[in-house]
Structure formats: structure tokens, C-alpha cells
Design an enzyme around this catalytic site. Structure first.
Site, PDB file in Angstrom:
ATOM      1  N   THR A 752      71.224  63.441  -3.668  1.00  0.00           N
ATOM      2  CA  THR A 752      70.066  62.618  -4.015  1.00  0.00           C
ATOM      3  C   THR A 752      70.393  61.155  -4.276  1.00  0.00           C
ATOM      4  O   THR A 752      69.592  60.446  -4.871  1.00  0.00           O
ATOM      5  CB  THR A 752      69.375  63.190  -5.264  1.00  0.00           C
ATOM      6  OG1 THR A 752      70.327  63.217  -6.346  1.00  0.00           O
ATOM      7  CG2 THR A 752      68.844  64.585  -4.995  1.00  0.00           C
ATOM      8  N   CYS A 753      71.527  60.676  -3.862  1.00  0.00           N
ATOM      9  CA  CYS A 753      71.883  59.269  -4.086  1.00  0.00           C
ATOM     10  C   CYS A 753      71.018  58.374  -3.201  1.00  0.00           C
ATOM     11  O   CYS A 753      71.178  58.346  -1.978  1.00  0.00           O
ATOM     12  CB  CYS A 753      73.354  59.039  -3.794  1.00  0.00           C
ATOM     13  SG  CYS A 753      73.865  57.321  -4.044  1.00  0.00           S
ATOM     14  N   THR A 754      70.091  57.642  -3.830  1.00  0.00           N
ATOM     15  CA  THR A 754      69.207  56.788  -3.039  1.00  0.00           C
ATOM     16  C   THR A 754      69.914  55.534  -2.532  1.00  0.00           C
ATOM     17  O   THR A 754      69.391  54.859  -1.631  1.00  0.00           O
ATOM     18  CB  THR A 754      67.970  56.385  -3.862  1.00  0.00           C
ATOM     19  OG1 THR A 754      68.382  55.900  -5.147  1.00  0.00           O
ATOM     20  CG2 THR A 754      67.044  57.583  -4.050  1.00  0.00           C
TER      21      THR A 754
END
Length: 782
Positions: A752-754
Site C-alpha cells: 500500500t505504499c502510495t
């Protein structure tokens, strides 16, 4: 029948022909109805005058002694010339009895004359300084009569072979010239008389209206070998014509429009050449003389032939005037050095490259002595005018662009007068261009101004560090300018070595980063970090960057990187992650500030922030979002419960069921002027906006490595979803779209690292629709 050479009186031949006609009529009127019907090798009009006849020809050959007057190569032609008289009533002998020996002699001379007039193109011009005799016959150095013909040099036209009346108006002269020029264009060899337009009147004639377009074209037809001496061209327009081997001696070309007119191999001595101010492109003079000709101060004399001046007095012009000599040419000067005169005569940077300075300097180097003498006379005139510094200020650049170069630097008089002018020019350059970019240097600037600035820095070495912004720009353009000479580049490199040795600079270059990594410059590649700019506020701070980076930051494009440099403090590299580029440029390196701000105003991401976070309702939050766009990393984080709740309250109405509401979507289209755009164009814009909000939610801005504001992730994903609905074709693939969507929400085990999502989407947009990305993404994030 024989006649002697003494029997011919060339000056009376026309009268002899008249008497001959009368004599023939008298001898034949009593029942002798004979007429002359054929004269071989003579003009048709002459045949018509004597035309009659039946038979029994009587032939009279030209006497041998007359033939001997001419060169051997012409004898065969003359031998063919016979006078045939047909069908004289009564017997041949009776006919002979009616024509006296004297009349036969006259006939021989007259018809020989007529033959010569119509055979001129077959003879070589052999005149060796002898004045022409009446009728085009001259006597050469060996006292042998010769005949002028069509290849007569334009500077020595022979007299007309037949008396013709001169045109009575400029229109008639124009018609006559048009006829002659078209005949020449058709390949006809014109006689000197055909090309003689001395004393012509072409006033107010626009030559483009009387000549075919081919005469106005580049490398088109040429007006060649014409004599225009003592003619009037006042208020005429001879633009784009090419005059070759023509003579204009003593002609008047006042207020003539001669834009891009070419004069080659021509005699323009003693001419009044004050062409119209409406002349856009200067005329050119190639191998042309201008002895005692009066020239305007805005002429190009690069091809002129100079000679020793004589003792002639300056020309007289209406209203009077001052003049200086340029070799044997007269240059007009102003009566008084008024403000307008200073600008008009000296400011070629304001007058399309035209000034008396450029006129003198346009002469080839072989006339260096004449050029220096003329410039000294100009300087004496300026010095005598007692001009103030304020009056000279607007033309300082023009003055140094010429006088600060050889051969004028050899003159002590010029050096003494120019010294203070150059110092004031340099001070003005330091004040103006230390904090803003220099104009993109053209050929003129590279060849005439940059060397002067180098010389000024050489004389004022302290300015290298006090005005590091200007100095580095000058060196940059000297090393990269395509029109700079090798000598200029060598001097620039040598000066930069002096700069690097300065105590304020040297601590920053021994860190394994500068130039070729050992503390010296590497000019073999533009990628080497050769340039070091000192902070305008803190001497302990410097910026190190390459040639290419410095060039692009001074003249940026939408995709220019604004962080591709080393920021040094006490010689050590420091991170720029927490530094706002706009603040860095405003405080330390203002030379980049204007260009950065200009690019920033073209980025329209802030318009969406104003839609979502109006300043009236969310003023503080609006400022936080805008401030975050000015730096690569933000210290402000919005992951606490209060911030998360506040953001959820703001964004929830915009995202019913996780998708953009129709009203909000229309607001976006209106803000970015996309209402009538194609679905693909709308999709590309929404994709780039999604990229920006993904950056907001990342650890670089409002998130952390372990958490990020859900409302920002959800809004970024909703923008991307709408882009997919509008145009799936702008995405790499459906699989990539699904992967990005899962990462926004952490679905299906996706990471989920944007920050990763934002970087990936940004790379795709830069590759496939870079102009849209550049119009939206903040500069600090680009």
C-alpha cells in the site's frame, strides 16, 4: 572603281546619303524609271528607301583601301558587301554614264557606313583610350579606325551610331529601360548605345512595376553593363535589383528605396547616395567604388573598394551637414549630437543593427587604417559634443561592441575616451544580470559583448565573486556559444581558473564532486559539474551544477528538473529534501527565481485545491496543501485522528459510493476548461490529478511510512477510476490499472505504499502525455 581614304569624311556621311538620293533621282527622272532594289548586308529600311527594279545588275565592290582600314578578321564579311543596282533603263553603260564617279564614291562610303552599323556585334571592341569619332567610329593607338560594339565596358560607353531622341519623362525612360533589359534577358547582345542611360530621369519609378519578377528574385536576372551616369533616381524604388558592371557616376539617389539592392563591379563615384529611411534591408556593394560619394550612416560597406581620398570638398546637402572621411567616401554626421542623433547614429542595438559604428566596421580588415582614422574622427566629434553620461548611457553597449575590439583598441585616443564608457557599461551589466538570466546570446552578443564582459572581469577580478551570478553566466555562454571563437573560450577557461582559486570559492571544489573530481574543471563534457555559484547572502553556501543543468535552469522548459544540483555548505553536500526551491532561489540564488516562478504559474494543480478547500471555509488547510507543493518533502503530517476526521468530512460529499459525484466532476471540467474536450483529454487530466493526490497521501508529504490519510488515497483512486471510464487506452494495461487500484486500498495483499504508486503513475504520464503532466504537477514534485 577605286577611291582613296581621303575621299571619306565620316562626319558628313548622313548629308552625303541625302545628296546621293537626290542625285539618283535627277539622273533617272527622264524616262529612266530605275530604282535601287537590293543592298546586300544592309538594313531593311535602307532597302525600302531605294527599292525598284527589273534586271541587269551592276555591282560596285567596296574599294580595297577602305577594307584595309579594318582588322583582317573583318575582311571576309566586308568582301561580301556589294551594292547592286538593278534594271536601270537603257544599257548598263548608259546607267553608268548617269552616275558620276563622285556619286559612286559617296554610295560606297554611305553603304559601307550602313553595313558597319548593322554588323557591330561581329567586331571586337578595340578602343585603346581614343575618343570616339562621329558615328561610332574611333581611331586606336595605331591610328586605325575601329568600331564600337555591344561589349563596350560600361565605364566607357561609345556614342550612339544613330541619332535618337531622348525620352521626355520618367515613364518614357522606364519604358526604354524595360525594353533594353528584356532584350538583354532574351540573349540579344546590346550595343553601347542600347545600354546608354546617361542623364536619364527615373524619379518616382518603382522598378518592380516595370520589370519582370525574376529581376527581384534571389539569384535572379541581372541588369548588366548599363550606363546610368548623371541620372536621377530620386524617390524611386530599386529594391531587390542586382546592378552589375554599371556606371552611376554623378547620379542622384536621394530618398531612393534600395532594400536588399546589390551593386557589383560598378562605378558609383561622385554619387549622392542618401537612400530612404524606409529601406528595410541595407544595399550591398561588391567590388564597387564610391569615390567622393556621400553615404548615409547606416550602410554596409563590406564589399566596397576604397582608394586614396583626393582634396575634394565635402558635398553640399540641403540643410547643411558635417562629414567625415572613410577612405575616399564621405559619411554624413549630425549637425549636433542631440538625444535623437545619438540614438540614430550610434545605437545599432536599437536600429536593426544599423549605425555609423557598424558602417565603418563593415569594411574588410585590409582597410584597418582607414577604419581607425574614421573612428578617431567620430570620437573627436563626440568629445566635442560634450555629451553627458546620461546621454551616452543608452548607447554604451553599442559603443563597446565595436570600439572595444581590434583594430580600434590600437588607438590611444579611442582607448582613453572609451575607458570610462566601458566601466559604466560593466557596472550596469553587474547590477542588471547578477540576479536574472542574461538574454539568450545571439551571434552579435557572442562575438561582440561576451568578449567585452570577459575583459571587464579580467580588469575587475573582485567582481567574479561579488557578482557570481553574472560571472558564471558569462563563462557558461562563452563555453557553449556556437559563434564564440576559440580565443574567447580559452580566455573564459583561464578566467574561471582564477575564480576557482579565490578563497571564497576554493573550499567548495575539493570534495570529490567538482569537475573531473580532483578540484579542476572538465570542459570536455557538458555533464561535468563545472559551475559553482556563490550564495548572494551567505558566503558559506554554494551551488554546484553541470553545464546542461545550468543552461536549462536559466532557460527552463516544462520538464526541467529543479533539483539536479549539489547544495554545499562549507564545502559539504547537504540534502535539499526539506528545502523549498522557491525559498532557496529567493534567498540565495535569485538568478533562478524569475524562471522558476514563471514555470510555476503554468502549473494549474492549485485550482483543484481551491475547489476542494476554499479559503473562506478551510483557509489554514488550504495554505498547508499549497505550501506542500513548494517542497519535495513536508514536515507536516495529517495522520492524527483529528486530521483524518476533518479530511473525511471534507472529501465525503465529493465521493458518494467512492466515486466522483457528477457535480464535482463538472466543477473539475470547468476549472480546467475541459467541458468540450475529448474523453481522452479529460482522462489524461484526471490521471495527472490522481498522481498529485497520490503524492499528497505518501510519506513524502502528509503520510508516513506506515500510515497515510485515507481520504486522500480514496480521492486519488476515484480520480483514476473516472479516467479509466473515460479512456482505458491511456493506461498501460487493465492489469496495471487493477494493480494501482489495489495499492490505493490495500486489497488482495497489494503493497500500500502510495509513494510507489505516485512514482509509477508519474513515469507513465511523463512518457505518454508529458505536456498534460507538466501543466498540472507542482514543480517541486516534478
Amino acid at each position: 572603281m577605286k577611291i582613296s581614304s581621303g575621299a571619306i569624311n565620316f562626319s558628313t556621311i548622313p548629308n552625303q546619303v541625302k545628296k546621293l538620293i537626290t542625285s539618283i533621282r535627277e539622273h533617272t527622272k527622264n524616262g529612266l524609271a530605275s530604282k535601287i532594289t537590293s543592298v546586300k548586308n544592309t538594313h531593311t529600311s535602307l532597302n525600302e528607301k531605294f527599292k525598284t527594279g527589273k534586271d541587269s545588275p551592276i555591282e560596285f565592290a567596296l574599294p580595297q583601301k577602305i577594307k584595309d582600314f579594318f582588322q583582317p578578321k573583318d575582311k571576309n564579311t566586308l568582301n561580301k558587301t556589294l551594292i547592286t543596282v538593278k534594271n536601270i533603263k537603257d544599257t548598263n553603260n548608259a546607267g553608268k554614264k548617269n552616275i558620276s564617279a563622285e556619286d559612286v564614291s559617296k554610295m560606297n562610303a554611305a553603304f559601307m557606313r550602313k553595313h558597319i552599323a548593322n554588323q557591330t556585334c561581329d567586331y571586337n571592341y578595340r578602343m585603346t583610350g581614343a575618343a570616339p569619332l562621329p558615328g561610332g567610329v574611333s581611331v586606336s593607338a595605331n591610328n586605325r579606325p575601329t568600331v564600337s560594339e555591344g561589349r563596350t565596358p560600361p565605364v566607357s560607353p561609345s556614342l550612339s551610331l544613330q541619332a535618337t531622341s531622348s525620352p521626355s519623362s520618367p515613364a518614357d525612360w522606364a519604358k526604354k529601360l524595360t525594353d533594353a533589359v528584356l532584350r538583354q534577358k532574351a540573349g540579344e547582345t546590346l550595343t553601347a548605345a542600347d545600354r546608354d542611360f546617361s542623364n536619364a530621369d527615373f524619379r518616382n519609378i518603382t522598378f518592380s512595376k516595370i520589370l519582370p519578377p525574376s529581376f527581384m528574385e534571389r539569384d535572379g536576372d541581372i541588369i548588366k553593363g548599363f550606363n546610368f551616369s548623371n541620372s536621377k533616381f530620386t524617390y524611386s524604388d530599386i529594391s531587390h535589383l542586382h546592378f552589375d558592371e554599371c556606371r552611376f557616376t554623378y547620379s542622384t539617389l536621394s530618398d531612393v528605396v534600395c532594400s536588399n539592392t546589390k551593386f557589383s563591379n560598378s562605378d558609383m563615384n561622385e554619387v549622392v547616395l542618401q537612400y530612404s529611411i524606409t529601406t528595410q534591408q541595407q544595399p550591398s556593394f561588391i567590388d564597387t567604388t564610391l569615390k567622393n560619394t556621400l553615404i548615409r550612416h547606416k550602410a554596409n560597406l563590406s564589399g566596397v573598394i576604397l582608394n586614396e581620398p583626393d582634396n575634394s570638398s565635402p558635398p553640399s546637402v540641403s540643410g547643411g551637414g558635417n562629414f567625415i572621411r572613410l577612405g575616399d567616401i564621405w559619411l554624413q554626421m549630425p549637425l549636433l549630437w542631440t538625444e535623437n542623433a545619438v540614438d540614430g547614429f550610434l545605437n545599432h542595438e536599437h536600429n536593426n543593427g544599423k549605425s555609423i559604428l557598424m558602417t565603418i566596421d563593415s569594411l574588410p580588415d585590409k582597410y584597418s587604417q582607414e577604419k581607425v582614422q574614421a573612428m578617431e574622427d567620430l570620437v573627436k566629434s563626440l568629445r566635442g559634443g560634450r555629451l553627458t553620461e546620461a546621454c551616452i548611457r543608452p548607447v554604451e553597449s553599442s559603443l563597446v561592441s565595436v570600439l572595444a575590439h581590434p583594430p580600434y583598441t590600437q588607438s590611444a585616443l579611442i582607448r582613453e575616451w572609451l575607458g570610462p564608457v566601458q566601466e559604466r557599461f560593466f557596472a550596469h551589466q553587474c547590477q542588471t544580470y547578477n540576479d536574472v538570466p542574461l538574454p539568450t546570446p545571439d551571434t552579435y552578443y557572442q562575438q561582440r559583448i561576451l568578449p567585452v564582459l570577459l575583459d571587464s572581469f579580467d580588469r575587475n577580478s573582485a567582481a567574479m565573486t561579488t557578482h557570481s551570478g553574472l560571472f558564471n553566466q558569462v563563462i557558461l555562454h562563452c563555453m557553449t556559444g556556437v559563434d564564440c571563437t576559440d580565443g574567447t573560450r580559452q580566455k573564459a577557461a583561464a578566467l574561471y581558473e582564477q575564480y576557482l582559486a579565490h578563497p571564497a570559492v576554493s573550499p567548495h571544489i575539493h570534495n570529490g564532486l567538482f569537475g573531473n573530481y580532483d578540484g579542476s574543471s572538465d570542459w570536455t563534457t557538458r555533464a561535468a559539474d563545472n559551475f559553482l555559484l556563490l550564495s548572494s547572502q551567505d558566503s558559506d553556501t554554494a551551488m554546484m551544477l553541470s553545464t546542461d543543468t545550468l543552461l536549462t535552469m536559466l532557460n527552463p522548459t516544462p520538464d526541467t528538473a529543479w533539483d539536479n544540483f549539489y547544495l554545499l555548505r562549507a564545502g559539504e553536500n547537504v540534502s535539499t529534501a526539506q528545502i523549498s526551491p522557491v525559498e532557496l532561489f529567493r534567498h540565495d540564488f535569485p538568478v533562478f527565481l524569475a524562471a522558476f516562478n514563471q514555470q510555476a504559474t503554468q502549473r494549474r494543480f492549485g485550482e483543484l485545491i481551491d475547489i476542494i478547500l476554499s479559503t473562506e471555509e478551510h483557509g489554514e488547510l488550504n495554505q498547508q496543501f499549497i505550501a506542500a507543493t513548494n517542497q519535495k518533502h513536508s514536515t507536516v503530517k495529517l495522520i492524527d485522528d483529528a486530521s483524518v476526521s476533518r479530511l473525511a468530512t471534507i472529501f465525503a460529499p465529493l465521493l458518494p459510493e467512492g466515486k466522483l459525484s457528477p457535480a464535482h466532476y463538472q466543477h473539475i471540467l470547468s476549472a480546467y476548461h475541459l467541458t468540450d474536450a475529448t474523453p481522452q483529454k479529460q482522462a489524461e487530466t484526471l490521471f495527472c490529478l490522481s498522481t498529485a493526490f497520490a503524492r499528497y497521501s505518501s510519506s513524502a508529504i502528509f503520510g508516513t511510512e506506515h500510515d497515510s490519510p485515507p481520504a486522500l488515497r480514496g480521492y486519488a483512486e476515484a480520480l483514476m477510476q473516472k479516467a479509466w471510464e473515460l479512456s482505458p487506452a491511456i493506461f498501460p494495461s487493465s492489469e496495471q490499472f487493477t494493480d494501482w487500484s489495489d495499492r490505493f486500498h490495500g486489497l488482495h495483499g497489494a503493497f500500500t505504499c502510495t509513494s510507489v504508486v505516485a512514482d509509477s503513475m508519474q513515469r507513465h504520464a511523463r512518457k505518454y502525455f508529458p505536456s498534460v503532466l507538466s501543466s498540472i504537477l507542482p514543480l517541486s514534485w516534478a
